[in-house]
Design a protein around this motif. Sequence first.
Motif, PDB file in Angstrom:
ATOM      1  N   TYR A 222       0.853  -1.193   0.000  1.00 60.81           N
ATOM      2  CA  TYR A 222       0.000   0.000   0.000  1.00 60.81           C
ATOM      3  C   TYR A 222       0.881   1.232   0.000  1.00 60.81           C
ATOM      4  CZ  TYR A 222      -3.155   3.641   1.637  1.00 60.81           C
ATOM      5  OH  TYR A 222      -3.860   4.794   1.756  1.00 60.81           O
ATOM      6  N   ASP A 223       0.571   2.126  -0.911  1.00 60.77           N
ATOM      7  CA  ASP A 223       1.304   3.390  -0.985  1.00 60.77           C
ATOM      8  C   ASP A 223       0.408   4.480  -0.400  1.00 60.77           C
ATOM      9  OD1 ASP A 223       2.363   5.853  -1.736  1.00 60.77           O
ATOM     10  OD2 ASP A 223       3.310   5.018  -3.529  1.00 60.77           O
TER      11      ASP A 223
ATOM     12  N   LYS B 137       1.751   2.573   5.355  1.00 61.13           N
ATOM     13  CA  LYS B 137       2.438   2.038   4.167  1.00 61.13           C
ATOM     14  C   LYS B 137       2.611   0.525   4.351  1.00 61.13           C
ATOM     15  CE  LYS B 137       6.467   2.813   1.185  1.00 61.13           C
ATOM     16  NZ  LYS B 137       6.828   1.434   0.975  1.00 61.13           N
TER      17      LYS B 137
ATOM     18  N   GLU C 280       0.820   7.583  -0.173  1.00 61.83           N
ATOM     19  CA  GLU C 280       0.794   8.862  -0.900  1.00 61.83           C
ATOM     20  C   GLU C 280      -0.146   8.812  -2.096  1.00 61.83           C
ATOM     21  OE1 GLU C 280       4.798  10.008  -1.683  1.00 61.83           O
ATOM     22  OE2 GLU C 280       5.200  10.352   0.442  1.00 61.83           O
ATOM     23  N   THR C 281      -0.121   7.696  -2.814  1.00 66.37           N
ATOM     24  CA  THR C 281      -0.980   7.616  -4.010  1.00 66.37           C
ATOM     25  C   THR C 281      -2.279   6.872  -3.723  1.00 66.37           C
ATOM     26  OG1 THR C 281      -0.021   5.510  -4.683  1.00 66.37           O
ATOM     27  CG2 THR C 281       1.071   7.523  -5.477  1.00 66.37           C
ATOM     28  N   GLY C 282      -2.315   6.132  -2.605  1.00 67.27           N
ATOM     29  CA  GLY C 282      -3.503   5.333  -2.286  1.00 67.27           C
ATOM     30  C   GLY C 282      -3.555   4.029  -3.073  1.00 67.27           C
ATOM     31  N   GLU C 283      -2.489   3.705  -3.802  1.00 68.50           N
ATOM     32  CA  GLU C 283      -2.498   2.470  -4.612  1.00 68.50           C
ATOM     33  C   GLU C 283      -2.277   1.245  -3.742  1.00 68.50           C
ATOM     34  OE1 GLU C 283       0.256   2.421  -7.859  1.00 68.50           O
ATOM     35  OE2 GLU C 283      -0.440   4.396  -8.526  1.00 68.50           O
ATOM     36  N   ARG C 284      -3.007   0.187  -4.078  1.00 66.49           N
ATOM     37  CA  ARG C 284      -2.847  -1.085  -3.372  1.00 66.49           C
ATOM     38  C   ARG C 284      -2.578  -2.181  -4.374  1.00 66.49           C
ATOM     39  NH1 ARG C 284      -6.985  -3.436  -1.151  1.00 66.49           N
ATOM     40  NH2 ARG C 284      -5.773  -4.334   0.528  1.00 66.49           N
TER      41      ARG C 284
END
Length: 370
Positions: free
Chosen positions: A10-11, A99, A13-17
Amino acid sequence: MQVALKIWRYDGETGERALREYEFDAPEEATLLDCLDIVKDRIDGSLSYRKSCRMMICGSCGMRMDGAAVLACKVRMYDVAQRGHVPVISAMGNLPVVKDLVVDMQPFWDKFKAVKPYLQPGYIEPPDEREHLITQERMNVVHKEALCINCGCCVSECNSMESDPEFLGPQALAKGMRFVGDPRDGAKVERLEAYSSEHGIWDCTRCYFCNERCPKGVDPRDAIAKLGAEAMHEGIDRDMGAKHAKWFVTSAKTTGWLRETELVPKTQGIVSSITQMKFAMSLARRGKVPPPFPPHVAEDVVEARRLHDIVKGQDRRGALGHVQGERALGRIEHTEEGGTKRDVPETTPGEPPVQRDLGDRAETSKGGAA
Ligand code: SF4
Ligand code: SF4
Ligand code: FES
């Protein structure tokens, strides 16, 4: 040995998983934490997780394995790898993910501080500056609570916190019991009043997941039960949960059964019960409510009454009574063949954690509060 892990990345900052799979060679004695170290050192240095002691003391490495909270440094991977199982590793639940496997522990510490986890003045100092002696019997009351390492595994799995993030939760309440049960503490009643308020002890759903997942045998649910017993012993019983518990005792003593038909009026009062009549009637139509009259009394009710009288005669109320029951059960379980022994670690080294039906939680640990 060959090990494979699926890790929820999980990032923040970008919200990407993303669920990524890693395969690598590891020594046979490797723990889950050792395996994460291998991934970070050899495959992807950006993987984030917490660790410190590597020996189940600091409480840093709490995370989920196949949807259930574990201490990564406690889980041996040998048997998992031998079975060819690829566990899914994700961040703990009920805390915001920062994170990868790192969660924000601030809400956890806020609740920890809210229960005032330190001795409050007011106790009587022993004469001549001698040490304050405490009997073994009194120490038994807080022995398990004192083992907590603040790892958050119990909080991760708490049902009540999922529906009410304000609930004090198993760790904070177990810590509260550590001081309520300490004879040196000078604020026992004030503590019990505070812990009995909204979001406190009576909001626990008794799901026992905290007991199941605690890696140190603290049994936080038992600590909450002790707080409830202490609160009632002090006459702090205004909450519906307390009234509910009192009715359990009365019902068992008078009829030998738990008479659920009377549970609602005895707990919530007549007026509130009337508002629930429609719901009660629909349950009754489906045969889910036993008829209230005539009151059903168990054939051997006299035994229930005798048991009640024995416990009353021993006068071990509050947490002392709870500990007595716990120890009695421990003896039965120890001596009876086939009984379940207490304090079996929830994750036996080399075995996967206890599985339970989590729906899609194992695959969907979120970037926000899970
Ligand atoms: S028993 Fe209570 S405190 Fe423990 S996990 Fe369940 S709801 Fe939470
Ligand atoms: S009660 Fe157990 S699971 Fe909860 S924080 Fe303490 S050691 Fe960890
Ligand atoms: S690293 Fe300290 S408890 Fe796991």
